[in-house]
Enzyme design. Sequence first.
Site, mmCIF file in Angstrom:
data_model
loop_
_atom_site.group_PDB
_atom_site.id
_atom_site.type_symbol
_atom_site.label_atom_id
_atom_site.label_comp_id
_atom_site.label_asym_id
_atom_site.label_seq_id
_atom_site.Cartn_x
_atom_site.Cartn_y
_atom_site.Cartn_z
ATOM 1 N N TRP A 117 1.297 1.283 5.689
ATOM 2 C CA TRP A 117 0.931 2.003 6.913
ATOM 3 C C TRP A 117 1.772 3.269 7.101
ATOM 4 C CZ3 TRP A 117 0.622 -2.885 10.615
ATOM 5 C CH2 TRP A 117 -0.467 -3.665 10.213
ATOM 6 N N LYS A 118 2.708 3.484 6.216
ATOM 7 C CA LYS A 118 3.579 4.666 6.260
ATOM 8 C C LYS A 118 4.166 4.845 7.679
ATOM 9 C CE LYS A 118 0.825 6.620 2.596
ATOM 10 N NZ LYS A 118 0.610 7.750 1.708
ATOM 11 N N HIS A 162 8.578 4.794 -3.607
ATOM 12 C CA HIS A 162 7.277 5.407 -3.323
ATOM 13 C C HIS A 162 7.387 6.917 -3.538
ATOM 14 C CE1 HIS A 162 3.830 6.905 -1.070
ATOM 15 N NE2 HIS A 162 3.289 5.715 -1.285
ATOM 16 N N GLU A 182 6.516 9.387 -1.891
ATOM 17 C CA GLU A 182 6.963 10.170 -0.734
ATOM 18 C C GLU A 182 8.476 10.072 -0.569
ATOM 19 O OE1 GLU A 182 4.107 8.413 1.912
ATOM 20 O OE2 GLU A 182 2.537 9.428 0.773
ATOM 21 N N GLU A 186 0.942 4.911 -9.275
ATOM 22 C CA GLU A 186 0.340 5.768 -8.262
ATOM 23 C C GLU A 186 0.505 7.225 -8.667
ATOM 24 O OE1 GLU A 186 0.185 3.894 -4.229
ATOM 25 O OE2 GLU A 186 2.272 4.453 -4.411
ATOM 26 N N GLY A 199 -3.341 10.021 -0.987
ATOM 27 C CA GLY A 199 -3.699 10.680 0.265
ATOM 28 C C GLY A 199 -4.585 11.901 0.103
ATOM 29 N N GLY A 209 -2.944 3.251 1.130
ATOM 30 C CA GLY A 209 -2.371 3.963 2.269
ATOM 31 C C GLY A 209 -3.419 4.163 3.345
ATOM 32 N N GLY A 210 -4.049 5.336 3.342
ATOM 33 C CA GLY A 210 -4.998 5.723 4.398
ATOM 34 C C GLY A 210 -6.011 4.654 4.767
HETATM 35 C C1 PEP Z 1 0.074 5.158 -0.873
HETATM 36 O O1 PEP Z 1 0.484 5.212 0.258
HETATM 37 O O2 PEP Z 1 0.821 4.787 -1.782
HETATM 38 C C2 PEP Z 1 -1.302 5.537 -1.157
HETATM 39 C C3 PEP Z 1 -1.816 5.218 -2.305
HETATM 40 O O3 PEP Z 1 -1.980 6.203 -0.178
HETATM 41 P P1 PEP Z 1 -3.579 6.538 -0.149
HETATM 42 O O4 PEP Z 1 -4.267 5.217 -0.369
HETATM 43 O O5 PEP Z 1 -3.804 7.110 1.180
HETATM 44 O O6 PEP Z 1 -3.843 7.465 -1.276
#
Ligand code: PEP
Length: 244
Positions: free
Chosen positions: A8-9, A93, A95, A165, A171, A226-227
Amino acid sequence: MNLFVANWKMNLGGRKSLQLAEELIDSLPEPLPGEVVLCPPATALFMVGEKLKGTPLQLGCQNIYHEEKGAYTGEISPSFVKEAGALYVMVGHSERRHYFQEGGQLLARKIKVALQWGLQPILCVGENLEERETNRAWPRVKEQITEALVGFEEGELKDLVVAYEPVWAIGTGHSAQPADVQEMVYFIREELVNLRGLRILYGGSVKGDNIKDFMELPDIEGVLVGGASLDAREFSRIVNWEKN
Ligand code: PEP
């Protein structure tokens, strides 16, 4: 067992995290077709952990510090995360690598402390767009994995999960090509980590509409979302991918 991780970041406060957790408890299929892990922001961890008690859903944290306690203002102790009821923790991650310069041996220390506290680390790796376009994706992922797993005995890493990833897919709405994902995760499994039973996830713009493409890959055992994990309906579609 397949693993579906909701990241959920920094998108939901305590109340909204609790609300989403409740919606998911109500909407996810029973029995769950795999393990489902909710990773709310740290301030919501304890409350969501209490809510998940007695349900089949698991709690995860988005980050931890590599020491247990002390004068580390603003950091998150692995013991507090454990106390909140978490079973998983994300490490490295993209980010965190990008905005907080995390990488290298710091991540090895985080993995070590996570394991000491009975938290299963989800190590995130992946190349950026430039690395992909200049054929440096493989050495980049190799470097990230080698650095993070330095000094571990094989037996220590039985609870490790790796999430592949690609940074350019996170995102952005542009997920990676399934064939490219399979190539990379095969490389991770066979050449880099080589641990029996290692679970490797894919992450990067996963949605209800494309989940099948990734879950059907032979070396993928789940996804990090994520999203699309911020919407109970969409995340339920992802978890329930076989029935869609
Ligand atoms: C993530 O937060 O690691 C991610 C993959 O985000 P999203 O699904 O939004 O690309």
